[in-house]
Design an enzyme around this catalytic site. Structure first.
Site, PDB file in Angstrom:
ATOM      1  N   ARG A 102       0.798  -1.298  -0.086  1.00 30.33           N
ATOM      2  CA  ARG A 102       0.112  -0.165  -0.093  1.00 30.33           C
ATOM      3  C   ARG A 102       1.117   1.205   0.004  1.00 30.33           C
ATOM      4  O   ARG A 102       0.733   2.305  -0.470  1.00 30.33           O
ATOM      5  CB  ARG A 102      -0.980   0.246   1.269  1.00 30.33           C
ATOM      6  CG  ARG A 102      -2.039  -0.802   1.226  1.00 30.33           C
ATOM      7  CD  ARG A 102      -2.829  -0.491   2.400  1.00 30.33           C
ATOM      8  NE  ARG A 102      -4.045  -1.576   2.398  1.00 30.33           N
ATOM      9  CZ  ARG A 102      -5.283  -1.369   1.843  1.00 30.33           C
ATOM     10  NH1 ARG A 102      -5.530  -0.295   1.348  1.00 30.33           N
ATOM     11  NH2 ARG A 102      -6.190  -2.333   1.987  1.00 30.33           N
ATOM     12  N   ARG A 150      -9.746   3.088  -2.089  1.00 30.89           N
ATOM     13  CA  ARG A 150      -8.831   2.647  -1.494  1.00 30.89           C
ATOM     14  C   ARG A 150      -8.371   3.379  -0.075  1.00 30.89           C
ATOM     15  O   ARG A 150      -8.694   4.549   0.037  1.00 30.89           O
ATOM     16  CB  ARG A 150      -7.416   2.894  -2.263  1.00 30.89           C
ATOM     17  CG  ARG A 150      -7.511   2.325  -3.566  1.00 30.89           C
ATOM     18  CD  ARG A 150      -7.612   0.908  -3.711  1.00 30.89           C
ATOM     19  NE  ARG A 150      -6.448   0.136  -3.093  1.00 30.89           N
ATOM     20  CZ  ARG A 150      -6.637  -1.288  -2.652  1.00 30.89           C
ATOM     21  NH1 ARG A 150      -7.630  -2.021  -2.792  1.00 30.89           N
ATOM     22  NH2 ARG A 150      -5.507  -1.818  -2.158  1.00 30.89           N
ATOM     23  N   VAL A 151      -8.007   2.669   0.765  1.00 36.96           N
ATOM     24  CA  VAL A 151      -7.722   3.483   2.205  1.00 36.96           C
ATOM     25  C   VAL A 151      -6.187   3.828   1.974  1.00 36.96           C
ATOM     26  O   VAL A 151      -5.290   3.209   1.412  1.00 36.96           O
ATOM     27  CB  VAL A 151      -7.703   2.236   3.456  1.00 36.96           C
ATOM     28  CG1 VAL A 151      -7.385   2.802   4.520  1.00 36.96           C
ATOM     29  CG2 VAL A 151      -9.266   1.868   3.764  1.00 36.96           C
ATOM     30  N   HIS A 165     -18.642  11.124   2.506  1.00 36.06           N
ATOM     31  CA  HIS A 165     -19.025   9.760   2.859  1.00 36.06           C
ATOM     32  C   HIS A 165     -20.621   9.835   3.294  1.00 36.06           C
ATOM     33  O   HIS A 165     -21.208  10.873   3.360  1.00 36.06           O
ATOM     34  CB  HIS A 165     -18.480   9.470   4.398  1.00 36.06           C
ATOM     35  CG  HIS A 165     -18.750   8.112   5.035  1.00 36.06           C
ATOM     36  ND1 HIS A 165     -18.233   6.998   4.608  1.00 36.06           N
ATOM     37  CD2 HIS A 165     -19.813   7.797   5.896  1.00 36.06           C
ATOM     38  CE1 HIS A 165     -18.962   5.987   5.266  1.00 36.06           C
ATOM     39  NE2 HIS A 165     -19.966   6.695   6.041  1.00 36.06           N
ATOM     40  N   ASP A 225      -7.883  11.325   8.565  1.00 42.67           N
ATOM     41  CA  ASP A 225      -6.784  11.116   9.532  1.00 42.67           C
ATOM     42  C   ASP A 225      -6.426   9.515   9.348  1.00 42.67           C
ATOM     43  O   ASP A 225      -6.923   8.905   8.343  1.00 42.67           O
ATOM     44  CB  ASP A 225      -7.129  11.512  10.805  1.00 42.67           C
ATOM     45  CG  ASP A 225      -8.345  10.677  11.399  1.00 42.67           C
ATOM     46  OD1 ASP A 225      -8.782   9.670  10.738  1.00 42.67           O
ATOM     47  OD2 ASP A 225      -8.804  10.945  12.402  1.00 42.67           O
ATOM     48  N   GLU A 226      -5.732   8.835  10.312  1.00 39.91           N
ATOM     49  CA  GLU A 226      -5.411   7.576  10.029  1.00 39.91           C
ATOM     50  C   GLU A 226      -6.442   6.467  10.186  1.00 39.91           C
ATOM     51  O   GLU A 226      -6.207   5.585   9.583  1.00 39.91           O
ATOM     52  CB  GLU A 226      -4.405   7.248  10.973  1.00 39.91           C
ATOM     53  CG  GLU A 226      -3.054   8.120  11.399  1.00 39.91           C
ATOM     54  CD  GLU A 226      -3.365   9.104  12.334  1.00 39.91           C
ATOM     55  OE1 GLU A 226      -2.923   9.092  13.502  1.00 39.91           O
ATOM     56  OE2 GLU A 226      -4.232   9.772  12.098  1.00 39.91           O
ATOM     57  N   GLY A 227      -7.466   7.081  10.682  1.00 34.68           N
ATOM     58  CA  GLY A 227      -8.928   6.108  10.956  1.00 34.68           C
ATOM     59  C   GLY A 227      -9.417   5.892   9.539  1.00 34.68           C
ATOM     60  O   GLY A 227      -9.281   6.590   8.643  1.00 34.68           O
TER      61      GLY A 227
HETATM   62  C1  GRF Z   1     -20.501   8.695  -2.946  1.00 34.95           C
HETATM   63  O1  GRF Z   1     -21.552   8.099  -2.583  1.00 34.95           O
HETATM   64  C2  GRF Z   1     -19.403   9.169  -1.700  1.00 34.95           C
HETATM   65  O2  GRF Z   1     -20.086   9.417  -0.679  1.00 34.95           O
HETATM   66  C3  GRF Z   1     -18.879   7.611  -1.653  1.00 34.95           C
HETATM   67  O3  GRF Z   1     -18.726   7.294  -2.865  1.00 34.95           O
HETATM   68  C4  GRF Z   1     -19.713   7.457  -3.655  1.00 34.95           C
HETATM   69  C5  GRF Z   1     -19.093   8.208  -5.137  1.00 34.95           C
HETATM   70  O4  GRF Z   1     -19.886   8.568  -5.849  1.00 34.95           O
HETATM   71  N1  GRF Z   1     -17.579   8.129  -1.097  1.00 34.95           N
HETATM   72  P1  GRF Z   1     -19.392   9.308  -7.239  1.00 34.95           P
HETATM   73  O5  GRF Z   1     -18.378   8.323  -7.900  1.00 34.95           O
HETATM   74  O6  GRF Z   1     -18.998  10.678  -6.993  1.00 34.95           O
HETATM   75  O7  GRF Z   1     -20.740   9.321  -8.117  1.00 34.95           O
END
Ligand code: GRF
Length: 218
Positions: free
Chosen positions: A67, A93-94, A111, A143-145
């Protein structure tokens, strides 16, 4: 006003990327997308970029055994395009500390839930199963989490008894497209100040929001 140089990381459809592009083109967001990087060569987000003349790179995580090595490559590309702020927009990816150290508190994510509730994946499904009456979306610094960084802005949407993952996701997505460009604008305007785990927004809004009830009180 100064323009902030941003890099956007994507893996899929890129509708949030599109919302950012649209706001920039309408001169509502003082930013320039210097580079979009996808770990997925088939991401529709790449096609969106070609329509708008935005440079792209594909860096497949499958080409890296560790990674950290993937993260070093991503960070070096972003630096070579003089990127200041990194926006994750459906990037699956994280990122490790190796990446975050290259861009400390300069990586944002969107999110599709009201963090800290429902971190991780398949969160609309989880919200429906749990039976929450409200969900929404969150823009936060990374952040890291996983999905634990300081929250910049959230939007709340109601969850109805007859919702499906699709209907709830669509309601949330609409709000994502409003708050992600706004969070980047606050950053570009120098309005964000991180204090501990809190993000203070200087002049970001009025403190006069009404309470929400679902079902409504009347
Ligand atoms: C969205 O629901 C976002 O919240 C999540 O991944 C999705 C991405 O959608 N992190 P898009 O590729 O921007 O249409």
């Amino acid at each position: 006003m100064r323009k902030v140089n941003i890099g956007v990381l994507v893996s899929g459809s890129g509708s949030n990327l599109q919302a950012i592009i649209d706001q920039i083109e309408q001169e509502r967001l003082p930013a320039e997308i210097k580079i979009v990087i996808s770990n997925n060569p088939a991401a529709y987000a790449l096609k969106r970029c070609s329509k708008h003349g935005i440079p792209t790179r594909v860096v497949s995580h499958l080409d890296f055994r560790k990674r950290e090595a993937f993260d070093v490559k991503m960070a070096s590309i972003l630096k070579s395009y003089d990127v200041e702020l990194v926006a994750l927009a459906g990037f699956m990816r994280v990122l490790t500390l190796t990446f975050l150290r290259a861009f400390p508190m300069k990586v944002m994510n969107i999110h599709p839930a009201l963090l800290p509730a429902f971190p991780g994946t398949h969160v609309q499904q989880k919200a429906l199963e749990y039976g929450v009456k409200f969900s929404g979306c969150t823009v936060h610094f990374i952040d890291e989490g996983v999905d634990t960084g300081p929250i910049i802005i959230q939007a709340v949407v109601p969850v109805y008894d007859n919702d499906t993952v699709d209907t709830l996701s669509a309601r949330i997505r609409k709000e994502e497209h409003r708050i992600y460009p706004l969070a980047i604008r606050f950053y570009a305007e120098g309005k964000l100040k991180i204090k501990g785990h809190k993000v203070l927004i200087n002049g970001g809004g009025k403190d006069d929001l009404p309470a929400l009830h679902n079902p409504s009180l009347t």
